[in-house]
Design a protein around this motif. Structure first.
Motif, PDB file in Angstrom:
ATOM      1  N   PHE A 149      -4.272  -9.423 -13.895  1.00 23.48           N
ATOM      2  CA  PHE A 149      -5.066  -9.629 -12.690  1.00 23.48           C
ATOM      3  C   PHE A 149      -4.159  -9.542 -11.466  1.00 23.48           C
ATOM      4  CE2 PHE A 149      -6.473 -12.513  -9.310  1.00 23.48           C
ATOM      5  CZ  PHE A 149      -7.728 -11.992  -9.026  1.00 23.48           C
ATOM      6  N   VAL A 150      -4.667  -8.931 -10.381  1.00 19.07           N
ATOM      7  CA  VAL A 150      -3.922  -8.851  -9.129  1.00 19.07           C
ATOM      8  C   VAL A 150      -4.834  -9.252  -7.975  1.00 19.07           C
ATOM      9  CG1 VAL A 150      -2.466  -7.449  -7.626  1.00 19.07           C
ATOM     10  CG2 VAL A 150      -2.622  -6.886 -10.063  1.00 19.07           C
ATOM     11  N   SER A 151      -4.345 -10.162  -7.141  1.00 20.12           N
ATOM     12  CA  SER A 151      -5.050 -10.587  -5.941  1.00 20.12           C
ATOM     13  C   SER A 151      -4.506  -9.805  -4.749  1.00 20.12           C
ATOM     14  CB  SER A 151      -4.835 -12.090  -5.736  1.00 20.12           C
ATOM     15  OG  SER A 151      -5.419 -12.534  -4.536  1.00 20.12           O
ATOM     16  N   ASN A 152      -5.405  -9.159  -3.992  1.00 17.14           N
ATOM     17  CA  ASN A 152      -4.981  -8.240  -2.938  1.00 17.14           C
ATOM     18  C   ASN A 152      -5.478  -8.655  -1.558  1.00 17.14           C
ATOM     19  OD1 ASN A 152      -3.808  -6.219  -4.812  1.00 17.14           O
ATOM     20  ND2 ASN A 152      -5.932  -5.958  -5.444  1.00 17.14           N
ATOM     21  N   GLY A 153      -4.741  -8.283  -0.531  1.00 14.30           N
ATOM     22  CA  GLY A 153      -5.139  -8.527   0.846  1.00 14.30           C
ATOM     23  C   GLY A 153      -4.057  -8.040   1.791  1.00 14.30           C
TER      24      GLY A 153
ATOM     25  N   GLU B  26       0.836  -1.208   0.000  1.00 14.72           N
ATOM     26  CA  GLU B  26       0.000   0.000   0.000  1.00 14.72           C
ATOM     27  C   GLU B  26       0.873   1.261   0.000  1.00 14.72           C
ATOM     28  OE1 GLU B  26      -2.465   0.176   3.460  1.00 14.72           O
ATOM     29  OE2 GLU B  26      -0.796   0.389   4.844  1.00 14.72           O
ATOM     30  N   ARG B  27       0.282   2.327  -0.513  1.00 12.47           N
ATOM     31  CA  ARG B  27       0.952   3.622  -0.704  1.00 12.47           C
ATOM     32  C   ARG B  27       2.093   3.539  -1.729  1.00 12.47           C
ATOM     33  NH1 ARG B  27       0.271   4.063   5.168  1.00 12.47           N
ATOM     34  NH2 ARG B  27      -1.320   5.639   5.626  1.00 12.47           N
ATOM     35  N   GLU B  28       2.140   2.439  -2.445  1.00  9.04           N
ATOM     36  CA  GLU B  28       3.084   2.268  -3.550  1.00  9.04           C
ATOM     37  C   GLU B  28       2.281   1.851  -4.780  1.00  9.04           C
ATOM     38  OE1 GLU B  28       6.513   0.380  -0.596  1.00  9.04           O
ATOM     39  OE2 GLU B  28       5.467  -0.870  -2.067  1.00  9.04           O
ATOM     40  N   SER B  29       2.697   2.253  -5.940  1.00  9.35           N
ATOM     41  CA  SER B  29       1.980   1.819  -7.140  1.00  9.35           C
ATOM     42  C   SER B  29       2.490   0.452  -7.564  1.00  9.35           C
ATOM     43  CB  SER B  29       2.193   2.822  -8.274  1.00  9.35           C
ATOM     44  OG  SER B  29       3.504   2.707  -8.807  1.00  9.35           O
ATOM     45  N   PHE B  30       1.610  -0.334  -8.203  1.00  8.36           N
ATOM     46  CA  PHE B  30       2.092  -1.525  -8.879  1.00  8.36           C
ATOM     47  C   PHE B  30       3.031  -1.067  -9.986  1.00  8.36           C
ATOM     48  CE2 PHE B  30      -2.262  -3.065  -7.548  1.00  8.36           C
ATOM     49  CZ  PHE B  30      -1.772  -3.690  -6.404  1.00  8.36           C
ATOM     50  N   ALA B  31       4.071  -1.858 -10.226  1.00  8.14           N
ATOM     51  CA  ALA B  31       5.126  -1.408 -11.134  1.00  8.14           C
ATOM     52  C   ALA B  31       5.004  -2.051 -12.507  1.00  8.14           C
ATOM     53  CB  ALA B  31       6.492  -1.715 -10.540  1.00  8.14           C
TER      54      ALA B  31
ATOM     55  N   VAL C 123      -8.409  -5.002   5.667  1.00 10.12           N
ATOM     56  CA  VAL C 123      -7.692  -6.277   5.594  1.00 10.12           C
ATOM     57  C   VAL C 123      -8.092  -7.026   4.324  1.00 10.12           C
ATOM     58  CG1 VAL C 123      -7.386  -8.534   6.675  1.00 10.12           C
ATOM     59  CG2 VAL C 123      -7.404  -6.456   8.081  1.00 10.12           C
ATOM     60  N   ARG C 124      -9.400  -7.151   4.112  1.00 11.96           N
ATOM     61  CA  ARG C 124      -9.905  -7.803   2.908  1.00 11.96           C
ATOM     62  C   ARG C 124     -10.067  -6.738   1.830  1.00 11.96           C
ATOM     63  NH1 ARG C 124     -14.799  -9.912   3.252  1.00 11.96           N
ATOM     64  NH2 ARG C 124     -14.440 -11.902   2.195  1.00 11.96           N
ATOM     65  N   GLN C 125      -9.485  -6.985   0.666  1.00 14.06           N
ATOM     66  CA  GLN C 125      -9.408  -5.964  -0.371  1.00 14.06           C
ATOM     67  C   GLN C 125      -9.948  -6.475  -1.701  1.00 14.06           C
ATOM     68  OE1 GLN C 125      -5.355  -4.538  -0.537  1.00 14.06           O
ATOM     69  NE2 GLN C 125      -5.384  -3.811   1.582  1.00 14.06           N
ATOM     70  N   HIS C 126     -10.388  -5.543  -2.516  1.00 16.35           N
ATOM     71  CA  HIS C 126     -10.898  -5.904  -3.836  1.00 16.35           C
ATOM     72  C   HIS C 126      -9.744  -6.322  -4.752  1.00 16.35           C
ATOM     73  CE1 HIS C 126     -14.318  -3.560  -2.335  1.00 16.35           C
ATOM     74  NE2 HIS C 126     -15.052  -4.215  -3.214  1.00 16.35           N
ATOM     75  N   PRO C 127      -9.968  -7.327  -5.576  1.00 12.27           N
ATOM     76  CA  PRO C 127      -8.984  -7.646  -6.614  1.00 12.27           C
ATOM     77  C   PRO C 127      -9.002  -6.576  -7.699  1.00 12.27           C
ATOM     78  CG  PRO C 127     -10.945  -8.972  -6.919  1.00 12.27           C
ATOM     79  CD  PRO C 127     -11.156  -8.191  -5.643  1.00 12.27           C
ATOM     80  N   LEU C 128      -7.997  -6.603  -8.527  1.00 11.89           N
ATOM     81  CA  LEU C 128      -7.896  -5.673  -9.651  1.00 11.89           C
ATOM     82  C   LEU C 128      -7.767  -6.472 -10.946  1.00 11.89           C
ATOM     83  CD1 LEU C 128      -5.334  -3.202  -8.044  1.00 11.89           C
ATOM     84  CD2 LEU C 128      -7.723  -2.679  -8.565  1.00 11.89           C
TER      85      LEU C 128
ATOM     86  N   VAL D 176      -1.773   2.925 -14.456  1.00 13.12           N
ATOM     87  CA  VAL D 176      -1.864   1.977 -13.344  1.00 13.12           C
ATOM     88  C   VAL D 176      -2.068   2.701 -12.020  1.00 13.12           C
ATOM     89  CG1 VAL D 176      -0.567   0.237 -12.047  1.00 13.12           C
ATOM     90  CG2 VAL D 176      -0.553   0.195 -14.547  1.00 13.12           C
ATOM     91  N   THR D 177      -1.467   3.858 -11.856  1.00  4.96           N
ATOM     92  CA  THR D 177      -1.561   4.587 -10.584  1.00  4.96           C
ATOM     93  C   THR D 177      -2.964   5.148 -10.328  1.00  4.96           C
ATOM     94  OG1 THR D 177      -0.783   6.618 -11.665  1.00  4.96           O
ATOM     95  CG2 THR D 177       0.877   5.210 -10.629  1.00  4.96           C
ATOM     96  N   ALA D 178      -3.833   5.104 -11.329  1.00  2.58           N
ATOM     97  CA  ALA D 178      -5.177   5.666 -11.167  1.00  2.58           C
ATOM     98  C   ALA D 178      -6.019   4.899 -10.148  1.00  2.58           C
ATOM     99  CB  ALA D 178      -5.901   5.685 -12.516  1.00  2.58           C
ATOM    100  N   VAL D 179      -5.631   3.655  -9.822  1.00  2.10           N
ATOM    101  CA  VAL D 179      -6.422   2.879  -8.850  1.00  2.10           C
ATOM    102  C   VAL D 179      -6.133   3.300  -7.416  1.00  2.10           C
ATOM    103  CG1 VAL D 179      -6.541   0.893 -10.389  1.00  2.10           C
ATOM    104  CG2 VAL D 179      -4.703   1.018  -8.690  1.00  2.10           C
ATOM    105  N   GLY D 180      -5.134   4.151  -7.214  1.00  4.95           N
ATOM    106  CA  GLY D 180      -4.802   4.602  -5.865  1.00  4.95           C
ATOM    107  C   GLY D 180      -3.805   3.696  -5.184  1.00  4.95           C
ATOM    108  N   GLY D 181      -3.516   3.991  -3.921  1.00  3.38           N
ATOM    109  CA  GLY D 181      -2.460   3.285  -3.205  1.00  3.38           C
ATOM    110  C   GLY D 181      -2.922   2.501  -2.001  1.00  3.38           C
ATOM    111  N   GLN D 182      -4.166   2.061  -1.989  1.00  2.73           N
ATOM    112  CA  GLN D 182      -4.676   1.317  -0.833  1.00  2.73           C
ATOM    113  C   GLN D 182      -4.478  -0.187  -0.934  1.00  2.73           C
ATOM    114  OE1 GLN D 182      -8.819   2.620  -0.258  1.00  2.73           O
ATOM    115  NE2 GLN D 182      -8.106   3.723   1.546  1.00  2.73           N
ATOM    116  N   PHE D 183      -3.967  -0.678  -2.054  1.00  2.00           N
ATOM    117  CA  PHE D 183      -3.922  -2.114  -2.276  1.00  2.00           C
ATOM    118  C   PHE D 183      -2.587  -2.710  -1.834  1.00  2.00           C
ATOM    119  CE2 PHE D 183      -6.911  -0.369  -5.354  1.00  2.00           C
ATOM    120  CZ  PHE D 183      -8.027  -1.162  -5.123  1.00  2.00           C
ATOM    121  N   VAL D 184      -2.674  -3.913  -1.255  1.00  2.00           N
ATOM    122  CA  VAL D 184      -1.502  -4.725  -0.946  1.00  2.00           C
ATOM    123  C   VAL D 184      -1.551  -5.920  -1.888  1.00  2.00           C
ATOM    124  CG1 VAL D 184      -0.295  -6.073   0.805  1.00  2.00           C
ATOM    125  CG2 VAL D 184      -1.493  -3.966   1.456  1.00  2.00           C
TER     126      VAL D 184
END
Length: 588
Positions: free
Chosen positions: A415-419, A365-370, A430-435, A389-397
């Motif tokens: 596809f990215v699986s997040n949590g 989180e607080r980092e963009s996917f690269a 803790v539980r996060q939406h996938p992208l 890619v940065t448009a989704v924000g920085g809340q995802f792990v």
């Protein structure tokens, strides 16, 4: 001496003459479907596919990407357990597990294996949960065969799984990572496995997260890279406060020293030797994801490691397994501010269709996917902002991640699986939406997950993921392992008029799995390339079938395969909307 190869190719399915996104006819539930056809290319470059003349229907207007959650219908009832109920608040609990798509019985259908995780004894010692092996009995239906297969070993707290035919006998084996040592389940070819990590020379006892197979020294015998995490132990489990400071939580990775990765070279008799020192591996990583692929297209397989809070590794293979650490000079080890990210998952794909393999890395989180664009010459540039890619924000792990052509339009989506990794995060749940990033003509990515089905639109404790055509209908489905919640079988129901091609390569001079093979498909609309990679995602292994979305091209002009042995094979007269097996020519 090279391990003896089975000369008989196990029966596989040359499947469905239907288009991407359309549904196959329902098979009778009373019997497992039989293989319909097979195609081989051995001494000659010819493959004899059936002709295809199918007109597909599609929705008018904007394309709707859609996945249906078929977990219950599939009979999958697996849950990865991390033991958090013991309230140890250990960093061991945060990693979760992966999944492997593996046709373990070589009947043409993809089966599933999930590492089981673990728990803690009353004195805080990690204990293991058995993994689960599911056999696909009929298309879309699975049954548990863990006990029958002898793969119910629960001596380790486990995370990842890497599939490969390590002994070239025609049957895929499973390497399982985790805390306390590796597990190596050798496929006996009769539906059972035998665990032989120590006797096979895989004696690594450090905490391992992910692994990748590949023929690094180009001797036709597969090798293995193991990514290690940090030096946590029950005796080194410090007390750390939550972000808010009002309760105990999992400690961050910066609290621990790194562990050195390890690399094993295959000997040729089914055993392995530790070649880490000779390879000159860095000791400063905190590895979570690992990828083996030919990133500079020089014919040698390179290694990329996604590290947590320290710079990622990029090892350039100069040939014969001689590695050069080009992490810093490549531009692919840090973000666009020159800082390391908390990297977990990794994959490779040519997102802009320029013929060069680009890197995708999922971060904290607080980092963009690269997105690291490949400019050739072993040079990469961080282009996440420029590609949207940065448009989704920085809340995802981000954890498991897959580059794949979800709609068969010829470009690769992601596809990215997040949590989250902590119990009490401050800035994100803790539980996060996938992208699900749809690739828009190789220029930008747009998240379409909220409209891609109920599972995609819901939050999960996501970890590893893998892609493959589970139902043989020509498009790629997803399997996702989650933390303390059911794993998900997501069937791709995106309906298009686009065509597709699937290839499975069988090595003869090269290793049987053909890791490192590079395939270019040419149609009237242009060319696109794929390669057989090792590792990727997080702790997971996808299908060993290469998938090409062909858009509206209804004819394949040519296929060029560059085998790891150096043999270049040219093929013509392939039909679209089919699966083909190609065997490496021995005399060419």
């Amino acid at each position: 001496m090279r391990f003896a190869r089975a000369m008989l190719i196990p029966i596989l399915v040359l499947d469905c003459i239907i288009g991407c996104g359309s549904r196959p006819e329902t098979k009778p539930a009373s019997a497992k479907h039989a293989p319909e056809d097979t195609s081989y290319s051995a001494s000659t470059p010819e493959v004899s596919p059936r002709s295809s003349a199918v007109t597909l229907s599609a929705k008018s207007g904007r394309l709707d990407v859609r996945f249906s959650n078929r977990t219950d219908e599939a009979g999958i009832k697996f849950v990865y357990r991390n033991g958090e109920e013991a309230e140890q608040f250990s960093i061991l609990e945060s990693l979760g597990g992966g999944v492997a798509l593996v046709d373990y019985d070589q009947d043409g259908d993809l089966d599933l294996f999930f590492p089981g995780g673990g728990s803690f004894s009353t004195d805080g010692q990690p204990t293991g949960h058995a993994g689960a092996l599911y056999r696909q009995e009929e298309r879309g239906r699975f049954s548990t065969v863990t006990l029958q297969a002898g793969i119910d070993n629960q001596t380790r707290y486990t995370h990842g799984v890497a599939r490969a035919d390590a002994d070239n006998d025609g049957f895929p084996d499973l390497l399982v990572t985790g805390y306390g040592g590796l597990q190596f389940f050798r496929n006996q070819g009769d539906g059972t496995f035998s665990e032989c990590a120590v006797s096979c020379g895989l004696d690594d006892r450090l905490w391992s997260s992910s692994a990748a197979w590949g023929d690094l020294n180009e001797d036709g015998i597969i090798d293995l890279y193991i990514a290690h995490y940090v030096n946590w132990s029950p005796a080194n489990n410090p007390v750390c406060a939550s972000v808010a400071g009002n309760r105990r939580d999992v400690c961050p990775p910066k609290q621990f020293d790194p562990l050195p990765d390890v690399m094993y070279f295959g000997v040729g008799d089914g055993t392995f030797q530790d070649g880490s020192r000779e390879a000159g591996l860095s000791t400063l990583g905190k590895g979570l994801g690992v990828l083996i692929a030919d990133l500079d297209l020089d014919g040698h397989q390179d290694i990329y490691v996604a590290n947590d809070t320290v710079p990622n590794f990029l090892y350039h293979n100069m040939g014969k397994g001689r590695l050069e650490d080009i992490s810093e000079s490549s531009g692919a080890s840090v973000n666009d501010r020159g800082l390391p990210d908390g990297s977990m998952g990794v994959d490779v794909g040519d997102f802009n269709l320029d013929g060069l393999p680009d890197l995708w890395v999922s971060n904290y989180e607080r980092e963009s996917f690269a997105v690291y664009r490949n400019f050739g010459g072993k040079n990469f540039l961080h282009v996440s902002q420029a590609t949207g890619v940065t448009a989704v924000g920085g809340q995802f792990v981000g954890w498991g991640t897959v580059s794949f052509d979800v709609d068969c339009d010829g470009d690769e989506d992601v596809f990215v699986s997040n949590g989250h990794v902590v119990h009490f995060p401050e800035a994100a749940p803790v539980r996060q939406h996938p992208l699900l990033f749809e690739n828009l003509l190789g220029k930008r990515f747009q998240d379409v997950a909220p409209n891609a089905g109920s599972w995609m639109a819901s939050p999960h404790a996501g970890r590893g993921c893998a892609a493959g055509d589970l139902d043989h209908d020509g498009d790629l489905d997803l399997v996702v392992s989650c933390m303390n919640e059911p794993a998900a079988i997501l069937i791709n129901e995106t309906v298009t008029q686009n065509h597709w091609l699937q290839l499975r390569l069988v090595g003869t001079v090269s290793s049987r799995d053909s890791q490192g093979a590079h395939v270019t498909v040419q149609t009237e609309l242009g060319s696109q390339s794929r390669q057989i990679k090792g590792g990727s995602s997080y702790g997971s292994t996808g299908s060993d079938w290469l998938h090409f979305g062909l858009a509206q091209a209804d004819k394949i002009q040519s296929i060029e395969i560059r085998w790891p042995s150096g043999v270049i094979q040219s093929l013509v007269d392939f039909a679209v909307d089919q699966r083909h097996i190609v065997v490496e020519p021995v005399n060419q």
